[in-house]
Design a protein around this motif. Structure first.
Motif, PDB file in Angstrom:
ATOM      1  N   ALA A  38      69.828  33.229   8.792  1.00 45.15           N
ATOM      2  CA  ALA A  38      69.975  31.902   8.180  1.00 45.15           C
ATOM      3  C   ALA A  38      70.983  31.119   8.999  1.00 45.15           C
ATOM      4  N   ASP A  39      71.030  29.817   8.759  1.00 43.56           N
ATOM      5  CA  ASP A  39      71.954  28.944   9.486  1.00 43.56           C
ATOM      6  C   ASP A  39      73.226  28.782   8.655  1.00 43.56           C
ATOM      7  N   ILE A  40      74.246  29.589   8.947  1.00 38.70           N
ATOM      8  CA  ILE A  40      75.441  29.608   8.099  1.00 38.70           C
ATOM      9  C   ILE A  40      76.277  28.343   8.216  1.00 38.70           C
ATOM     10  N   ILE A  41      76.030  27.524   9.241  1.00 46.26           N
ATOM     11  CA  ILE A  41      76.812  26.298   9.376  1.00 46.26           C
ATOM     12  C   ILE A  41      76.555  25.366   8.193  1.00 46.26           C
ATOM     13  N   LYS A  42      75.484  25.607   7.442  1.00 39.82           N
ATOM     14  CA  LYS A  42      75.193  24.783   6.259  1.00 39.82           C
ATOM     15  C   LYS A  42      76.281  24.910   5.207  1.00 39.82           C
ATOM     16  N   LEU A  43      77.027  26.004   5.235  1.00 38.47           N
ATOM     17  CA  LEU A  43      78.130  26.142   4.286  1.00 38.47           C
ATOM     18  C   LEU A  43      79.166  25.042   4.494  1.00 38.47           C
ATOM     19  N   ALA A  44      79.282  24.568   5.737  1.00 39.60           N
ATOM     20  CA  ALA A  44      80.303  23.571   6.053  1.00 39.60           C
ATOM     21  C   ALA A  44      80.012  22.219   5.415  1.00 39.60           C
ATOM     22  N   SER A  45      78.787  22.017   4.957  1.00 39.33           N
ATOM     23  CA  SER A  45      78.427  20.731   4.352  1.00 39.33           C
ATOM     24  C   SER A  45      78.823  20.642   2.882  1.00 39.33           C
ATOM     25  N   ALA A  46      79.351  21.728   2.319  1.00 39.79           N
ATOM     26  CA  ALA A  46      79.686  21.731   0.889  1.00 39.79           C
ATOM     27  C   ALA A  46      80.950  20.926   0.621  1.00 39.79           C
ATOM     28  N   PRO A  47      80.902  19.896  -0.268  1.00 43.07           N
ATOM     29  CA  PRO A  47      82.097  19.099  -0.564  1.00 43.07           C
ATOM     30  C   PRO A  47      83.010  19.753  -1.599  1.00 43.07           C
ATOM     31  N   ASP A  48      82.493  20.746  -2.337  1.00 45.83           N
ATOM     32  CA  ASP A  48      83.293  21.381  -3.383  1.00 45.83           C
ATOM     33  C   ASP A  48      82.829  22.825  -3.563  1.00 45.83           C
ATOM     34  N   GLN A  59      79.034  27.587  -3.502  1.00 45.60           N
ATOM     35  CA  GLN A  59      78.408  28.737  -4.150  1.00 45.60           C
ATOM     36  C   GLN A  59      76.879  28.602  -4.149  1.00 45.60           C
ATOM     37  N   ALA A  60      76.398  27.392  -4.412  1.00 48.87           N
ATOM     38  CA  ALA A  60      74.946  27.160  -4.401  1.00 48.87           C
ATOM     39  C   ALA A  60      74.388  27.342  -2.989  1.00 48.87           C
ATOM     40  N   ASN A  61      75.125  26.837  -2.000  1.00 49.22           N
ATOM     41  CA  ASN A  61      74.686  26.998  -0.603  1.00 49.22           C
ATOM     42  C   ASN A  61      74.675  28.468  -0.185  1.00 49.22           C
ATOM     43  N   ALA A  62      75.690  29.212  -0.650  1.00 48.17           N
ATOM     44  CA  ALA A  62      75.759  30.637  -0.314  1.00 48.17           C
ATOM     45  C   ALA A  62      74.559  31.382  -0.876  1.00 48.17           C
ATOM     46  N   LYS A  63      74.175  31.055  -2.102  1.00 45.16           N
ATOM     47  CA  LYS A  63      72.987  31.702  -2.680  1.00 45.16           C
ATOM     48  C   LYS A  63      71.728  31.326  -1.907  1.00 45.16           C
ATOM     49  N   ALA A  64      71.613  30.049  -1.539  1.00 46.77           N
ATOM     50  CA  ALA A  64      70.436  29.608  -0.780  1.00 46.77           C
ATOM     51  C   ALA A  64      70.362  30.322   0.571  1.00 46.77           C
ATOM     52  N   LEU A  65      71.508  30.504   1.225  1.00 46.90           N
ATOM     53  CA  LEU A  65      71.523  31.207   2.506  1.00 46.90           C
ATOM     54  C   LEU A  65      71.156  32.678   2.325  1.00 46.90           C
ATOM     55  N   HIS A  66      71.653  33.282   1.250  1.00 49.79           N
ATOM     56  CA  HIS A  66      71.304  34.677   0.966  1.00 49.79           C
ATOM     57  C   HIS A  66      69.786  34.796   0.750  1.00 49.79           C
ATOM     58  N   ASP A  67      69.222  33.844   0.022  1.00 45.92           N
ATOM     59  CA  ASP A  67      67.776  33.852  -0.205  1.00 45.92           C
ATOM     60  C   ASP A  67      67.008  33.714   1.113  1.00 45.92           C
ATOM     61  N   THR A  68      67.539  32.900   2.017  1.00 43.36           N
ATOM     62  CA  THR A  68      66.884  32.728   3.318  1.00 43.36           C
ATOM     63  C   THR A  68      66.953  34.018   4.130  1.00 43.36           C
ATOM     64  N   LEU A  89      86.028  27.947  17.384  1.00 40.95           N
ATOM     65  CA  LEU A  89      85.787  26.786  16.524  1.00 40.95           C
ATOM     66  C   LEU A  89      86.174  27.141  15.097  1.00 40.95           C
ATOM     67  N   THR A  90      86.932  26.251  14.441  1.00 37.30           N
ATOM     68  CA  THR A  90      87.308  26.431  13.036  1.00 37.30           C
ATOM     69  C   THR A  90      86.534  25.452  12.172  1.00 37.30           C
ATOM     70  N   VAL A  91      85.948  25.975  11.083  1.00 34.75           N
ATOM     71  CA  VAL A  91      85.122  25.170  10.183  1.00 34.75           C
ATOM     72  C   VAL A  91      85.769  25.163   8.794  1.00 34.75           C
ATOM     73  N   PRO A  92      86.029  23.984   8.229  1.00 34.12           N
ATOM     74  CA  PRO A  92      86.634  23.929   6.895  1.00 34.12           C
ATOM     75  C   PRO A  92      85.591  24.105   5.792  1.00 34.12           C
ATOM     76  N   LEU A  93      85.868  24.987   4.841  1.00 32.87           N
ATOM     77  CA  LEU A  93      85.080  25.121   3.619  1.00 32.87           C
ATOM     78  C   LEU A  93      85.963  24.692   2.451  1.00 32.87           C
ATOM     79  N   PRO A  94      85.386  24.446   1.285  1.00 32.46           N
ATOM     80  CA  PRO A  94      86.202  24.006   0.147  1.00 32.46           C
ATOM     81  C   PRO A  94      87.312  24.976  -0.231  1.00 32.46           C
TER      82      PRO A  94
END
Length: 354
Positions: free
Chosen positions: A49-59, A64-73, A195-200
């Motif tokens: 899966a493309d884990i960089i999608k976690l970085a798009s989470a504003p909160d 958590q929803a993105n993490a589940k979607a990535l796990h499903d992928t 590279l450092t990526v900020p998560l909530p």
């Protein structure tokens, strides 16, 4: 007449012996040279899966929803099925050395617990373990001679538990009766440029590095390195390759093979070509021609190939004779259960060391 017949036979035998003697040194030389042949593979296994999608989470709830979607992928991209095709590639091409990138391990934490610590230990998947099982099922014997864990990230999921990913590189060498490569010493490391990526809930360092070893084949010593450079910053990818060239790969007298995912296409503009150009500038040459090696859709179910970038490379220094060069996993017929074997194609190159 009988005497003449015997005379002709004796003369023919003598001539044949002289011819054999004349060609014997060449035959011996050719056989000796073939002992220096080395077949290498570079294969990005794709973490699923493309884990960089976690970085798009504003909160945190979105994370958590993105993490589940990535796990499903990851479940949908089905590495246990894809590993069967990758093992078949290895059986067909018979590499002596395999450089693997995106060697993933997934773990789950305790139900309902998120403490901000990377401590989930219940195994979900282990890419290397799965692939090794498929290789053994085909009667293939490869041993891990170098492994470098790099990215280690754990996030809360709507599944109700933390999901942890440990990602890195590994190098396998053919073992057993058909082994031709002698392993002398391990060479692995993590780049200092990251590279450092900020998560909530945390700052994630997308650690990258390389695995490799010093070995010998046919009495010739060589260095094999399997790098995986940064995908989301050409500047950082360039700095990472330069760092490797200045340190572990700085010895120009030692024949060296770089086989990995550079995340760098020489046809790209600006920074995106830096990693590749750093290696070329250090005296490395490509073993093949331009070919598309990346990238299929995230879910690997696109009907036709979408490979457009040339970011996987096998480079050598000094220049070596290339006996065979091929791309693997890039044809529709390579798909398994409707999935591409990886989001990358692989490369297999047969070289002759000087």
């Amino acid at each position: 007449m009988q005497w003449m017949s015997r005379h002709r036979r004796a003369l023919a035998v003598a001539i044949a012996a002289l011819v054999a003697l004349a060609f014997a040194p060449a035959a011996v030389a050719a056989k000796g040279a073939s002992k220096r042949n080395l077949t290498v593979m570079s294969r990005n296994l794709y973490l699923g899966a493309d884990i960089i999608k976690l970085a798009s989470a504003p909160d945190l709830p979105t994370e958590q929803a993105n993490a589940k979607a990535l796990h499903d992928t990851v479940l949908a991209t089905n590495f246990p099925a894809r590993a069967k095709e990758i093992a078949d590639e290895i059986k067909r091409t018979k590499p002596d050395v395999i450089g693997l990138q995106e060697v993933a391990r997934y773990f789950r934490g305790a139900d309902g617990v998120h403490d901000g610590v990377n401590n989930a230990t219940t195994p979900l998947f282990d890419w290397l373990q799965i692939l090794q099982g498929e290789l053994r099922a085909r009667g293939l014997n490869y041993r891990v001679v170098s492994r470098q864990d790099e990215l280690d990230v754990e996030v809360p999921s709507d599944d109700g538990y933390d999901i942890r990913l440990v990602l890195g590189n590994a190098v396998l060498v053919k073992a057993g009766r058909k082994a031709r490569v002698k392993v002398i010493s391990d060479r692995n490391g993590i780049f200092t440029n990251q590279l450092t990526v900020p998560l909530p809930d945390q700052q994630v360092v997308l650690k990258r590095g390389y695995a490799g070893f010093v070995g010998s084949v046919g009495g010739r010593r060589f260095l094999f390195l399997d790098p995986h450079a940064e995908a989301y910053s050409g500047d950082i990818a360039g700095a990472q390759l330069q760092e490797m060239l200045d340190t572990v790969a700085s010895n120009r007298k030692l024949p060296t093979i770089l086989a990995g995912d550079f995340n760098s296409d020489p046809a790209q503009a600006g920074a995106d070509a830096k990693a590749y150009n750093a290696a070329i500038g250090a005296g490395f040459v490509n073993t093949g021609k331009r070919v598309s090696t990346c990238c299929q859709d995230e879910r690997l179910d696109n009907a036709q190939s979408k490979l457009t970038q040339w970011i996987d490379h096998v480079l050598v220094r000094p220049k070596m004779r290339v006996l065979r060069w091929q791309v693997i996993g890039n044809k529709v017929g390579d798909k398994v259960d409707g999935l591409w074997p990886s989001d990358h194609a692989g490369l297999v190159v047969k070289l002759r060391l000087r």
